[in-house]
Design an enzyme around this catalytic site. Structure first.
Site, PDB file in Angstrom:
ATOM      1  CB  CYS A 116      -0.971   0.001   1.174  1.00 26.46           C
ATOM      2  SG  CYS A 116      -2.245  -1.249   0.983  1.00 26.46           S
ATOM      3  CG  HIS A 256      -3.093   3.618   2.245  1.00 29.09           C
ATOM      4  ND1 HIS A 256      -3.483   3.310   0.954  1.00 29.09           N
ATOM      5  CD2 HIS A 256      -3.223   2.467   2.959  1.00 29.09           C
ATOM      6  CE1 HIS A 256      -3.825   2.034   0.908  1.00 29.09           C
ATOM      7  NE2 HIS A 256      -3.687   1.506   2.099  1.00 29.09           N
ATOM      8  CG  ASN A 286      -6.660  -0.565   0.935  1.00 33.76           C
ATOM      9  OD1 ASN A 286      -5.984  -0.065   0.033  1.00 33.76           O
ATOM     10  ND2 ASN A 286      -6.129  -1.119   2.003  1.00 33.76           N
TER      11      ASN A 286
HETATM   12  O1  UT7 Z   1      -3.805  -1.040   3.533  1.00 32.70           O
HETATM   13  C1  UT7 Z   1      -2.844  -1.827   4.161  1.00 32.70           C
HETATM   14  C2  UT7 Z   1      -2.911  -1.724   5.621  1.00 32.70           C
HETATM   15  N1  UT7 Z   1      -4.129  -2.277   6.131  1.00 32.70           N
HETATM   16  C3  UT7 Z   1      -4.796  -1.644   7.078  1.00 32.70           C
HETATM   17  O2  UT7 Z   1      -4.403  -0.559   7.454  1.00 32.70           O
HETATM   18  C4  UT7 Z   1      -5.989  -2.324   7.685  1.00 32.70           C
HETATM   19  C5  UT7 Z   1      -5.888  -2.306   9.185  1.00 32.70           C
HETATM   20  N2  UT7 Z   1      -6.949  -3.024   9.875  1.00 32.70           N
HETATM   21  C6  UT7 Z   1      -8.248  -2.638   9.846  1.00 32.70           C
HETATM   22  O3  UT7 Z   1      -8.617  -1.708   9.165  1.00 32.70           O
HETATM   23  C7  UT7 Z   1      -9.203  -3.360  10.746  1.00 32.70           C
HETATM   24  O4  UT7 Z   1      -8.497  -4.174  11.635  1.00 32.70           O
HETATM   25  C8  UT7 Z   1     -10.280  -4.222  10.005  1.00 32.70           C
HETATM   26  C9  UT7 Z   1     -11.252  -3.308   9.284  1.00 32.70           C
HETATM   27  C10 UT7 Z   1      -9.597  -5.143   9.005  1.00 32.70           C
HETATM   28  C11 UT7 Z   1     -11.079  -5.032  11.006  1.00 32.70           C
HETATM   29  O5  UT7 Z   1     -11.661  -4.168  11.978  1.00 32.70           O
HETATM   30  P1  UT7 Z   1     -11.475  -4.464  13.550  1.00 32.70           P
HETATM   31  O6  UT7 Z   1     -12.214  -3.412  14.244  1.00 32.70           O
HETATM   32  O7  UT7 Z   1      -9.994  -4.549  13.787  1.00 32.70           O
HETATM   33  O8  UT7 Z   1     -12.193  -5.817  13.712  1.00 32.70           O
HETATM   34  P2  UT7 Z   1     -11.616  -7.208  14.222  1.00 32.70           P
HETATM   35  O9  UT7 Z   1     -10.842  -7.874  13.134  1.00 32.70           O
HETATM   36  O10 UT7 Z   1     -10.937  -7.020  15.532  1.00 32.70           O
HETATM   37  O11 UT7 Z   1     -12.972  -7.986  14.465  1.00 32.70           O
HETATM   38  C12 UT7 Z   1     -13.950  -7.536  15.396  1.00 32.70           C
HETATM   39  C13 UT7 Z   1     -15.168  -8.422  15.269  1.00 32.70           C
HETATM   40  C14 UT7 Z   1     -14.833  -9.908  15.281  1.00 32.70           C
HETATM   41  O12 UT7 Z   1     -15.859 -10.598  15.952  1.00 32.70           O
HETATM   42  P3  UT7 Z   1     -15.645 -11.053  17.481  1.00 32.70           P
HETATM   43  O13 UT7 Z   1     -14.441 -11.941  17.471  1.00 32.70           O
HETATM   44  O14 UT7 Z   1     -15.422  -9.777  18.259  1.00 32.70           O
HETATM   45  O15 UT7 Z   1     -16.940 -11.747  17.795  1.00 32.70           O
HETATM   46  C15 UT7 Z   1     -14.882 -10.264  13.820  1.00 32.70           C
HETATM   47  O16 UT7 Z   1     -15.172 -11.615  13.604  1.00 32.70           O
HETATM   48  O17 UT7 Z   1     -15.841  -8.162  14.033  1.00 32.70           O
HETATM   49  C16 UT7 Z   1     -15.995  -9.378  13.322  1.00 32.70           C
HETATM   50  N3  UT7 Z   1     -15.920  -9.095  11.893  1.00 32.70           N
HETATM   51  C17 UT7 Z   1     -16.976  -8.766  11.158  1.00 32.70           C
HETATM   52  N4  UT7 Z   1     -18.282  -8.628  11.455  1.00 32.70           N
HETATM   53  C18 UT7 Z   1     -19.113  -8.260  10.472  1.00 32.70           C
HETATM   54  C19 UT7 Z   1     -14.813  -9.106  11.119  1.00 32.70           C
HETATM   55  N5  UT7 Z   1     -15.153  -8.774   9.870  1.00 32.70           N
HETATM   56  C20 UT7 Z   1     -16.483  -8.565   9.861  1.00 32.70           C
HETATM   57  C21 UT7 Z   1     -17.415  -8.197   8.866  1.00 32.70           C
HETATM   58  N6  UT7 Z   1     -18.706  -8.063   9.204  1.00 32.70           N
HETATM   59  N7  UT7 Z   1     -17.050  -7.971   7.583  1.00 32.70           N
END
Ligand code: UT7
Length: 329
Positions: A116, A256, A286
């Protein structure tokens, strides 16, 4: 004698027509519009549906419009650098295909990775070519067909990415505009959190790699999120302090577009009001190497000669950085 700097003299983008909305994704995986919007800020992304077209096609379209817009003939271009993690093929380089498609017969061409941060790293490389005096017209392209490496059964990644390409023309400037400074960083400790496991020489494509879904993006979101905030906020603050600027001197921050919450946290930490931060993640998601030119392209009519811009990225690797750019037109 005034110092030669590398200035942006034009920007153009290509976005595919097809829109993949959050409602569409609700039908594909266990997710919902509310979660996607509040956790990422994304409402829709563009997808290149045509299976016979990929990063080179999108990049070529962006470059074609760039040449027309800037009144540049293809033969005048000295160098084409394409930032991409989704090249059409492992080789030849996508930059090579873009130059051929546009008749840039006198250019040498190469691709650059850096995930990225690819566009930022390519921009810095191109700017140094211009500053050296060896080259006069360098095209920097960011093009990624992320849908080609996205697993549309994995809700943690498939909601994030979209397809697009953007390109800028860099030329020498002796009026004091152009790239003023850059800080680029890499840290291989990030390799375990964001990668595409197979398709390289370590794990060439095989039935096993396909069965194990190793040709898709893998991301452990939380550590990447934290590193992205501290990485980008850190270099933005550093480049401002190093050049004795203050947030008030900066017309726009161009970050970004990976997650709206990351962008907001970086703005907060670096003391920038969100009104002066470019955000279009809601429309495109993204797009990896295309996010920065997509912002510059959409805000082009609002930019004024001499405006101070801070471009900043964070990506797989990890790779991150910031560029201080004075807009030249
Ligand atoms: O561009 C390159 C660099 N990349 C980035 O900068 C991305 C960095 N990371 C992020 O933007 C975020 O971590 C994500 C958007 C990928 C994920 O968001 P998060 O707030 O970190 O969520 P998480 O992965 O910690 O998941 C929280 C909860 C989980 O459920 P439990 O375990 O709390 O019950 C996931 O299973 O949200 C759940 N979850 C979803 N729920 C509904 C994960 N994806 C989804 C989804 N819809 N699509």
């Amino acid at each position: 004698m005034s110092q030669i700097r590398a200035a942006v003299t034009g920007v153009n983008c290509f976005v595919p027509e097809h829109r993949l909305t959050n409602t569409d994704l609700e039908k594909m995986v266990e997710t919902n519009d509310e979660w996607i919007k509040t956790r990422t800020g994304i409402e829709e992304r563009r997808i290149l549906k045509d299976k016979d077209k990929a990063a080179a096609y999108m990049g070529s379209q962006a470059v074609k419009g760039l040449l027309e817009k800037t009144g540049t003939s293809p033969e005048e271009i000295d160098v084409v650098i394409c930032a991409t993690v989704t090249p059409d093929m492992m080789f030849p380089d996508t930059a090579n295909l873009i130059a051929y498609e546009n008749g840039m017969k006198n250019a040498f061409t190469f691709d650059l990775g850096a995930a990225c941060s690819g566009f930022l790293f390519a921009f810095n490389t191109a700017a140094r070519f211009i500053e050296s005096g060896a080259y006069k017209k360098v095209v920097v392209v960011g093009s990624d067909k992320m849908s080609a490496i996205t697993d549309y059964t994995d809700r943690s990644t498939c909601i994030l990415f979209g397809d697009a390409a953007g390109a800028v023309l860099l030329e020498p400037n002796d009026e004091g505009n152009g790239m003023m400074d850059s800080i680029l960083r890499s840290d291989g400790q990030g390799a375990e959190f964001l990668y595409q496991a197979a398709g390289g020489s370590l794990r060439p494509a095989s039935h096993d790699t396909v069965d194990a879904k190793q040709h898709f993006i893998y991301q452990n979101g939380r550590p990447v999120f934290k590193a992205a905030v501290s990485g980008m906020a850190g270099v933005v603050q550093e480049i401002i302090a190093k050049n004795k600027l203050s947030p008030d001197d900066i017309a726009w921050v161009v970050p970004h577009q990976a997650n709206l919450r990351i962008i907001e946290a970086v703005a907060r930490m670096a003391d920038f009001p969100m009104e002066r931060v470019m955000v279009n993640i809601n429309k495109y998601g993204n797009t990896t190497a295309a996010t920065l030119p997509l912002c510059l392209w959409e805000w082009e009519s609002q930019l004024k000669k001499g405006d101070n811009l801070i471009l900043t990225t964070f990506g797989g690797g990890y790779t991150w950085g910031a560029i201080w750019l004075k807009w030249a037109y």
